[in-house]
Design a protein around this motif. Sequence first.
Motif, PDB file in Angstrom:
ATOM      1  N   ASN A 238      -2.804  24.374  49.444  1.00 48.48           N
ATOM      2  CA  ASN A 238      -2.570  24.437  48.001  1.00 48.48           C
ATOM      3  C   ASN A 238      -1.180  25.009  47.693  1.00 48.48           C
ATOM      4  O   ASN A 238      -0.458  24.512  46.832  1.00 48.48           O
TER       5      ASN A 238
ATOM      6  N   ARG B 277       1.601  22.508  48.090  1.00 47.78           N
ATOM      7  CA  ARG B 277       1.774  21.573  46.971  1.00 47.78           C
ATOM      8  C   ARG B 277       2.538  22.211  45.811  1.00 47.78           C
ATOM      9  O   ARG B 277       3.202  21.514  45.043  1.00 47.78           O
ATOM     10  N   ARG B 278       2.440  23.531  45.677  1.00 44.76           N
ATOM     11  CA  ARG B 278       3.035  24.207  44.529  1.00 44.76           C
ATOM     12  C   ARG B 278       4.433  24.755  44.806  1.00 44.76           C
ATOM     13  O   ARG B 278       5.168  25.080  43.879  1.00 44.76           O
TER      14      ARG B 278
ATOM     15  N   ASN C 201       7.973  23.857  51.542  1.00 48.16           N
ATOM     16  CA  ASN C 201       6.874  22.931  51.826  1.00 48.16           C
ATOM     17  C   ASN C 201       6.660  22.750  53.323  1.00 48.16           C
ATOM     18  O   ASN C 201       5.524  22.770  53.810  1.00 48.16           O
TER      19      ASN C 201
ATOM     20  N   SER D  43       3.269  24.041  55.049  1.00 43.82           N
ATOM     21  CA  SER D  43       2.365  22.990  55.531  1.00 43.82           C
ATOM     22  C   SER D  43       2.060  23.167  57.018  1.00 43.82           C
ATOM     23  O   SER D  43       0.928  22.949  57.462  1.00 43.82           O
TER      24      SER D  43
END
Length: 259
Positions: free
Chosen positions: A50, A53-54, A61, A65
């Motif tokens: 989550n 994504r933000r 990212n 990730s």
Amino acid sequence: MVRQINANIETARETKAFEQWNRNWVTFVERNIGAWMHVEHGLGLYLFANANRRAPTNMHNNAISVNSMHRIRTAQDLALYNLTLSEEVAGFDGTAHIETWNSDPAWQGVREVAEQLTAIDDWCEAIFAANVVFEPLVGELFRSHLVQHAAPGNGDFVTPTIVGAGEYDYAQRDLRYTIAMFELLTNDREFADHNKALLDQWLQVWVPRAISAARTLQPLWSQPDFKPPRFEDGLDRAKSRFSGILSQLSLGEPKELTR
């Protein structure tokens, strides 16, 4: 690393190494190693994925990730290990971890904090709370100061390799990017004071929760036949580790750390 874990398990299977485990250690693993799987899965899927994504840039990212994949992979390793033990160890209950996670009082503090972490809306606070606070005070306490100390004395040389892989991911990869990310904020020429004040607010929220969750785990230290070092000694080392991380980030120790 995945190949090494698989090779370790296969070697243990072929050499009947699991037969060396005593009954108390079988119960410990089926309940508590399995329970930690829920932490890894929940944080990997609902916190880090989550936050990825933000987060605002590709650099954020990418790092977050990969952190998410580390946690999900560790959860998968533990799930597959649980299935292997169900096949190889007589009397091993592969479903015991569900009841442990849902109702064992020793795990409810960890469960509560893990669920609170997944509910954080601010991606930056989520990464800070998980990697700077929760992991050193709870994650490393459980993995390093309990499982990896107790397992060999109870005839188990396999579980530490699986748990240790997750420990390596955090200590050598995920914590390193986290420190680099927050150092930019605490060393900023213009906004360092503002950023430190905000991080201090997050510490005031999450440190008491993490310490409380850690203390609820204390009964686990008395369960194995071969005991690990004292819980308080392990917690002191975890606090010292946490203080070192704060020092790297130019943050002071919160008063809640003494609880």
